[in-house]
Design an enzyme around this catalytic site. Structure first.
Site, PDB file in Angstrom:
ATOM      1  CE  LYS A 187       1.599  -7.799   5.329  1.00 49.06           C
ATOM      2  NZ  LYS A 187       2.846  -7.363   4.668  1.00 49.06           N
TER       3      LYS A 187
ATOM      4  CD  GLU B 176       7.254 -23.717  -0.610  1.00 47.03           C
ATOM      5  OE1 GLU B 176       7.036 -23.195   0.487  1.00 47.03           O
ATOM      6  OE2 GLU B 176       6.536 -23.529  -1.609  1.00 47.03           O
TER       7      GLU B 176
ATOM      8  CD  GLU C 222      -4.721 -20.434  -3.373  1.00 48.67           C
ATOM      9  OE1 GLU C 222      -4.005 -21.433  -3.550  1.00 48.67           O
ATOM     10  OE2 GLU C 222      -5.912 -20.383  -3.698  1.00 48.67           O
TER      11      GLU C 222
ATOM     12  CB  CYS D 257       3.496 -21.690  -4.468  1.00 55.24           C
ATOM     13  SG  CYS D 257       2.509 -20.876  -5.720  1.00 55.24           S
TER      14      CYS D 257
HETATM   15  P1  NAD Z   1       5.209 -15.343   4.157  1.00 57.02           P
HETATM   16  O1  NAD Z   1       4.199 -16.276   4.705  1.00 57.02           O
HETATM   17  O2  NAD Z   1       6.430 -15.100   4.945  1.00 57.02           O
HETATM   18  O3  NAD Z   1       4.552 -13.908   3.885  1.00 57.02           O
HETATM   19  C1  NAD Z   1       3.401 -13.730   3.080  1.00 57.02           C
HETATM   20  C2  NAD Z   1       2.696 -12.462   3.510  1.00 57.02           C
HETATM   21  O4  NAD Z   1       2.229 -12.624   4.841  1.00 57.02           O
HETATM   22  C3  NAD Z   1       3.573 -11.225   3.519  1.00 57.02           C
HETATM   23  O5  NAD Z   1       2.820 -10.104   3.118  1.00 57.02           O
HETATM   24  C4  NAD Z   1       3.954 -11.106   4.977  1.00 57.02           C
HETATM   25  O6  NAD Z   1       4.286  -9.787   5.357  1.00 57.02           O
HETATM   26  C5  NAD Z   1       2.669 -11.548   5.640  1.00 57.02           C
HETATM   27  N1  NAD Z   1       2.822 -12.031   7.012  1.00 57.02           N
HETATM   28  C6  NAD Z   1       3.929 -12.505   7.629  1.00 57.02           C
HETATM   29  N2  NAD Z   1       3.645 -12.817   8.896  1.00 57.02           N
HETATM   30  C7  NAD Z   1       2.337 -12.546   9.091  1.00 57.02           C
HETATM   31  C8  NAD Z   1       1.440 -12.689  10.185  1.00 57.02           C
HETATM   32  N3  NAD Z   1       1.824 -13.171  11.367  1.00 57.02           N
HETATM   33  N4  NAD Z   1       0.146 -12.336  10.019  1.00 57.02           N
HETATM   34  C9  NAD Z   1      -0.294 -11.873   8.825  1.00 57.02           C
HETATM   35  N5  NAD Z   1       0.506 -11.709   7.765  1.00 57.02           N
HETATM   36  C10 NAD Z   1       1.807 -12.058   7.884  1.00 57.02           C
HETATM   37  O7  NAD Z   1       5.534 -15.897   2.695  1.00 57.02           O
HETATM   38  P2  NAD Z   1       6.591 -15.319   1.646  1.00 57.02           P
HETATM   39  O8  NAD Z   1       7.958 -15.693   2.139  1.00 57.02           O
HETATM   40  O9  NAD Z   1       6.287 -13.908   1.329  1.00 57.02           O
HETATM   41  O10 NAD Z   1       6.218 -16.175   0.356  1.00 57.02           O
HETATM   42  C11 NAD Z   1       6.689 -17.443   0.137  1.00 57.02           C
HETATM   43  C12 NAD Z   1       5.667 -18.506   0.476  1.00 57.02           C
HETATM   44  O11 NAD Z   1       4.442 -18.221  -0.202  1.00 57.02           O
HETATM   45  C13 NAD Z   1       6.067 -19.888   0.008  1.00 57.02           C
HETATM   46  O12 NAD Z   1       5.800 -20.843   1.000  1.00 57.02           O
HETATM   47  C14 NAD Z   1       5.196 -20.128  -1.214  1.00 57.02           C
HETATM   48  O13 NAD Z   1       4.975 -21.462  -1.524  1.00 57.02           O
HETATM   49  C15 NAD Z   1       3.975 -19.397  -0.837  1.00 57.02           C
HETATM   50  N6  NAD Z   1       3.206 -19.044  -2.036  1.00 57.02           N
HETATM   51  C16 NAD Z   1       2.065 -19.733  -2.296  1.00 57.02           C
HETATM   52  C17 NAD Z   1       1.342 -19.457  -3.446  1.00 57.02           C
HETATM   53  C18 NAD Z   1       0.080 -20.192  -3.749  1.00 57.02           C
HETATM   54  O14 NAD Z   1      -0.718 -19.694  -4.530  1.00 57.02           O
HETATM   55  N7  NAD Z   1      -0.171 -21.348  -3.167  1.00 57.02           N
HETATM   56  C19 NAD Z   1       1.770 -18.467  -4.309  1.00 57.02           C
HETATM   57  C20 NAD Z   1       2.937 -17.774  -4.008  1.00 57.02           C
HETATM   58  C21 NAD Z   1       3.634 -18.076  -2.844  1.00 57.02           C
END
Ligand code: NAD
Length: 476
Positions: free
Chosen positions: A174, A380, A249, A283
């Site tokens: 997804k 962050e 992650e 991240c």
């Molecule tokens: P997000 O948590 O809003 O979304 C990530 C994914 O989760 C998307 O596909 C989203 O549609 C899905 N999602 C949202 N709500 C959900 C739910 N209730 N249940 C299941 N899935 C759900 O994050 P984002 O805004 O897309 O990305 C930014 C964040 O990701 C930042 O905090 C960043 O640090 C983190 N990030 C971490 C890493 C790592 O490897 N540690 C890498 C990249 C990004």
């Protein structure tokens, strides 16, 4: 340019998806350039059931050699399509085109690594005390739900899909609702490369709407998530109901530690891209810089000069280093942080404003000496904002670094190898680099301490995370 516009289920784009279309906005122009059908509950069930069938009827029993061959074929087809995938990605999330190409090549490299790993990964024989013969097997779990964010949509999808498939699982992927295109293309190209239908399903849609279903569905055995700490926590709570395996992650607030004996020129000129690269939506962004006081002024002067040389602009231009933020919403988040820094009268020595007349651009921004209790220091931001503070004492500095719920990444700049190792051992972080900002190596584990996550992507550690460990004993 043509765009995939339907979910990819059971080996083909399906036009029967029942959800509302999502308009995709080019963040550099603020214009809608494509529209993709989102999935709803019925489509999610169909995809998970199809993935479970594909697991039981084909993928888990395909000989490892053939599995490896298919993964190599996927890598090959990705390399042949670097340009088209990179163009999609750049338009979708505003990524500079040169970076987008590098990220697609990284995705291909991930498939190559795990294709090779298939034949080098197995169990052990164990000298159990009662005699007889004892050995372990690493077995696939079944259907893995891979949920990925929008900041590095293609490589992070590959980080999850490739090891999960290599270990013999099937995957329901997804992507984030605003960046589904490269994931859809990955689905299509994988089937062209020989992956059986149903082994990789791609479901564009809103995580809020279908996330719970993905996590709770009884046929889903593991959830591999990359995204925000808040959503990750919710997934872990929900997964506990079915004792599902999870790897997470999550966010970060990574330190960049500069000692006075370091090559200050090199540290200062390399550091801006370690936080402003991908417009700070990384991240691993080194967003807290800690500089030994003796060299603070010199470092800051060089850091500002290097920042001012960064080329901001059209992501389609070859020279661009900094594109727009991904959305108006993300820019509003950054502006909210800046408003809090301004209300506290913090010293903003560079940037701080929107850039250009259209697109969600924001200037690379440097804040000097915030308090350690400030939001800009602790939280962050996920935008092009860095905070720099001076330190006097190594131990106090390490305490300051570890005074954070996060522990993902970081850098240490010094020529003193003993100090480098001493500090590296004490910093609470899953990934560190010394005299470098490199965090990601396909061959090495990647992931966080504390609230930055659980489990590891990449390296052989990721393969382990996509298997169950079985022990078998044979009596003499
Ligand atoms: P997000 O948590 O809003 O979304 C990530 C994914 O989760 C998307 O596909 C989203 O549609 C899905 N999602 C949202 N709500 C959900 C739910 N209730 N249940 C299941 N899935 C759900 O994050 P984002 O805004 O897309 O990305 C930014 C964040 O990701 C930042 O905090 C960043 O640090 C983190 N990030 C971490 C890493 C790592 O490897 N540690 C890498 C990249 C990004």
């Amino acid at each position: 340019m043509s765009y995939p516009s339907e979910p990819f289920i059971n080996g083909r784009y399906t036009s029967s998806a029942t959800g509302q279309p999502t308009n995709l906005i080019n963040p550099a122009t603020e214009e809608v350039f494509a529209s993709v059908s989102s999935v709803q509950a019925k489509d999610v069930d169909e995809a998970i059931e199809g993935a479970d069938r594909a697991f039981r009827q084909s993928w888990r029993d395909i000989p490892p050699g053939r599995r490896a061959e298919i993964l190599f074929n996927i890598a090959k087809i990705l390399r042949a399509n670097v340009e088209s995938i990179a163009q999609l990605e750049s338009r979708c999330v505003g990524k500079p085109i040169a970076d987008a190409r590098d990220e697609v090549a990284l995705g291909a490299r991930v498939f190559e690594f795990y294709a090779g790993a298939v034949s080098k990964f197995g169990g052990q024989t164990l000298p159990v005390s009662r005699g007889g013969f004892d050995f372990t097997l690493r077995q696939p779990m079944g259907v893995v739900a891979a949920i990925v964010p929008w900041n590095f949509p293609f490589p992070i999808a590959c980080w999850k899909v490739a090891p999960a498939l290599a270990a013999g699982n099937t995957v329901v992927l997804k992507p984030a609702s605003i960046s589904p295109l490269s994931a859809l293309l990955l689905g299509q190209l994988s089937v062209e490369a020989g992956l059986p239908a149903g082994v990789l399903q791609v479901l564009p849609g809103s995580g809020r709407e279908i996330g719970n279903q993905l996590v709770l569905h009884p046929m889903v055995r593991k959830i591999s998530f990359t995204g925000s700490t808040e959503v990750g926590r919710g997934i872990m709570e929900l997964a506990a109901r079915g004792l599902k395996r999870v790897s997470l992650e999550l966010g970060g607030k990574s330190p960049n530690i500069v000692f006075a004996d370091a090559d200050i020129e090199q540290a200062a000129t390399n550091s801006p891209m370690s936080v402003f690269g991908n417009t700070g939506q990384d991240c691993c962004a080194r967003s807290r810089v800690l500089v030994e006081r003796k060299v603070m002024d010199c470092f800051v002067e060089k850091f500002i000069a290097a920042t001012k040389k960064l080329i901001i602009g059209d992501p389609a231009s070859e020279a661009t280093q900094i594109g727009p933020l991904v959305s108006a919403g993300q820019r509003a988040v950054v502006e909210d942080f800046m408003a809090s820094a301004r209300s506290q009268k913090r010293s903003i020595v560079s940037g701080g404003q929107r850039w250009g007349s259209k697109g969600y651009f924001f200037e690379p921004t440097i804040i000097l000496e915030p308090e350690i209790t400030d939001r800009v220091w602790r939280e962050e931001i996920f935008g092009p904002v860095v905070c720099i503070r001076a330190f006097d004492d190594e131990s106090e500095m390490i305490e300051e670094v570890n005074d954070s719920p996060y522990g993902l990444s970081g850098s240490i700049w010094t020529h003193d190898i003993r100090r480098a190792l001493r500090v590296a051992r004490r910093v609470e972080s899953g990934v560190l680099s010394i005299n470098s900002h490199s965090s990601v190596h396909v061959e090495a584990p990647f992931g966080g301490f504390k609230q930055s996550g659980l489990g590891r992507d990449l390296g052989m550690a990721a393969m382990e995370g996509y298997t169950e460990l079985k022990n078998i004993y044979i009596a003499d």
